[in-house]
Structures are given as structure tokens and as C-alpha cells.
Design an enzyme around this catalytic site. Structure first.
Site: not given
Ligand SMILES: *Cc1c(COP(=O)(O)O)cnc(C)c1O
Length: 360
Positions: A172, A102, A196
């Protein structure tokens, strides 16, 4: 009705109590005679849902008063672009700590808006550890330092926010949001997609320090300009009302579970159970440096990869879907977010033991 132990990385399992409440309130939310899905976001009922969700989130994380909490759309992937659009001046630069897949995506997107420097990235993209602080090359003039507190695909987690001097730290938090207490004040911006660990897909939360608001490039779309969104109380346009509501119920559930301290203890126990077993059984292997192992996404490989499909089929038949590792790394991944009960992790360990006995 039978519910499985869902190990999916996201969208992921939600607390059963929350789903039951959503069901009970689905057609008539508290005497309004309508579903939350059907309400105007400007009317009192939804306004009360929105305000309460924000207050609960602030309480859970201990968000200081000089931070805004924004409820947006566009996912964490959107933030990969909106962070530089809001924080990186024209011709400016930012530093990226790349510790997994990511982080790689985040730095690539930021490169469209200016200079996105790699402050650290393991050789050959061997994302099985967080390189030592002494190896990081940080620029004191960077607009911000971006990191990925939990790399969902590899299962690598920062257990403390990195120390980056006076430069604003941007995290993030998509896959470990609300999984443990976090020092919000160590960050300039924290962002996370809800799907998540905090609710359903469609909602993105951004927690941003006041002094970082109002610096967006003039071409930034208003709905992604932190200032415009903050001034409009996240209702500049129609927000993802239903996801906001369900996430609000998850926040209340978390408060009932003893808040983030309670979750951190439970999550550490769940992860410990799985890692201890993997380390004790030569048939399974987790490649991540023990100090950097994720409490949310536990990756592991079988000693006989040709049995991967058999393992997954058996797990699914036993009521444990979602264990397939990300296609980029293969193997297995057990996502054990807040809503995964300890009984689910125990059931997985029992299944893994039985699998070794019959196939090992
Ligand atoms: C799932 C995830 C993303 C992507 O998320 P979206 O909401 O689908 O854009 C980005 N960073 C991390 C760490 C993730 O686990």
C-alpha cells in the site's frame, strides 16, 4: 494571491507549476474548446491524456512489461478489500506485516474474505519501528504478503521492500508513491491513492503483475476485478478523468525534476533537515527508530503538550497549516511530500526554533 506551505497529510500540496498549467488549460484544453472535465473519456483528446499519463508513470517507476497499470476509484481503502477479492482464494490465507494504523485497517478488512494472518505486529501496537526480519512469521503457502511501505500516521517507512521469499508481495504505497525509485519487480501488486503524493483525490493506481490477474472470486464487482479493468483499459466505466489528467501533469513534473532519483535525493535532504533539528533540540521528540523514519511524514511531539494548540495556531498564522498529528496519536506531523519545497521545510525549522526561544 498568497500560497501557504501546506503540511497536510492528504489531500496534500501539489506542485505550483502543475496547478498553473491546470488553470491555463481549464476552459479550453489545447484548442478543443472544452475543459478536460467536459470531455468524453472515449474521445481522442482524453484517450491521449490517459495513454500519456500511463506511459509517463511507467517511465518514472520503470514498470516492467509484464505488469498492468490500472487507474481506478475507491481509494486505498477500497484496495484493502479488492486485494483479497482478487488474490485470496476461497478458504485461503494471506500474511500481513502490521507496522502502523493503515496496516491494521488493511488486515481487518482482509479478514472478511479469508484468514488474514498477522506475520508481525509490534507488542502493544507500539508503532515506532519495523520489527526485525527474524521476528516475522511468514507462511510459504499464503496467497500474498501485504505491507505498508509508509505508515502515514506514525511516520514509519520501509526503506527497502521486505524480503518474503516467493510469495507475491503487495504494498500500500499511498503515502510514499513516486517519492523514490522502487523495485517494482519485487512486488506482485503496488497500489496507491493519488491524493498524498501523486495528484488529486479520486484516483487510485494499481500496478499488478500479469500472473496475478484473472483470479478474482466470481462475486467480485467487475469494476474492481483486475482482469475486467485491465481488459477494459481502465475504462470499463467512466474513470476519474480530471484526477487522471492532473496526475498525468504531476508525472511530467516529476520527470522534469530528474525523475524519482532526483526526488529521492531532495526528499532525503528535506527529511534530514527536520530530523536533525528535532534530534538536536530537547524540546522536540520523534519516537521512531532512526533507521525506520519516514521521509514523507515526520511526526514529533513537544516537551509541553499543553502548548500544542499554541504551536499550531502560530504555525498557521505564519503560513504553515496542516501540522496537527493524527487524532489517534496526537502531537505534530509534518507531511513533506514531493511537492513540498525545501524552503517550506526550512521555514518550519525556523518557526520551531523561534517557538522554543519564546515558549520553551
Ligand atoms: C491515506 C492512506 C490510506 C487511505 O486512503 P484512501 O484513498 O482515503 O482510501 C490508506 N493507506 C495509507 C498508507 C494511507 O496513507
Amino acid at each position: 494571491m498568497s500560497r501557504v506551505f501546506n503540511f497536510s497529510a492528504g489531500p496534500a500540496t501539489l506542485p505550483e507549476a502543475v496547478l498553473e498549467q491546470v488553470r491555463d488549460e481549464l476552459l479550453d484544453w489545447r484548442g478543443t474548446g472544452m475543459s478536460v472535465m467536459e470531455m468524453s473519456h472515449r474521445d481522442k483528446p482524453f484517450m491521449s491524456i490517459a495513454t500519456e499519463a500511463e506511459a509517463d508513470l511507467r517511465k518514472l517507476l520503470g514498470v516492467p512489461d509484464n505488469y498492468k497499470v490500472l487507474f481506478l476509484q475507491g481509494g486505498a481503502t477500497g484496495q484493502f478489500a479488492f486485494v483479497p477479492m482478487n488474490l485470496m482464494p476461497e478458504g485461503g490465507s494471506a500474511d500481513y506485516l502490521v507496522t502502523g494504523s493503515w496496516g491494521k485497517k488493511a488486515i481487518k478488512e482482509a479478514g472478511k474474505y479469508g484468514t488474514a494472518n498477522t506475520a508481525v505486529r509490534p507488542a502493544d501496537d507500539k508503532f515506532d519501528h519495523i520489527p526485525a526480519r527474524s521476528e516475522w512469521k511468514l507462511d510459504p503457502n499464503a496467497a500474498y504478503v501485504h505491507y505498508t511501505p509508509n505508515e502515514t500516521i506514525e511516520g514509519v517507512e520501509f526503506h527497502q521492500p521486505p524480503e518474503v521469499g516467493g510469495v507475491p508481495l503487495v504494498g500500500d504505497f499511498s503515502s510514499n508513491f513516486l517519492s523514490r525509485p522502487v523495485d517494482v519487480a519485487a512486488h506482485g501488486v503496488m497500489y496507491a491513492g493519488a491524493q498524498k503524493n501523486a495528484g488529486p483525490a479520486g484516483l487510485t493506481m494499481v500496478i499488478v503483475r500479469d500472473d496475478l490477474i484473472g483470479k478474482a472470486r466470481p462475486t467480485t464487482p467487475s469494476i474492481f476485478d483486475y482482469k475486467a479493468v485491465a481488459d477494459g483499459e481502465s475504462m470499463l466505466n467512466t474513470p476519474p478523468c480530471f484526477a487522471w489528467y492532473v496526475s498525468g501533469l504531476v508525472f511530467k513534473w516529476l520527470l522534469d525534476q530528474g525523475g524519482l532519483e532526483g526526488m529521492a535525493e531532495r526528499n532525503a535532504r528535506k527529511a534530514g533537515l527536520l530530523y536533525d533539528y528535532i534530534d538536536s533540540e530537547p524540546f522536540y521528540d520523534n519516537p521512531v527508530a532512526p533507521a525506520d523514519r519516514s521521509h514523507m511524514n515526520v511526526t514529533f511531539r513537544l516537551a509541553k503538550p499543553d502548548l500544542d494548540a499554541t504551536f499550531l495556531e502560530g504555525a498557521k498564522a505564519a503560513g504553515m497549516p496542516g501540522l496537527k498529528g493524527h487524532r489517534s496519536v496526537g502531537g505534530m506531523r509534518a507531511s513533506i511530500y514531493n511537492a513540498m519545497p525545501e524552503a517550506g521545510v526550512q521555514a518550519l525549522v525556523d518557526y520551531m526554533k523561534e517557538f522554543v526561544r519564546t515558549n520553551g
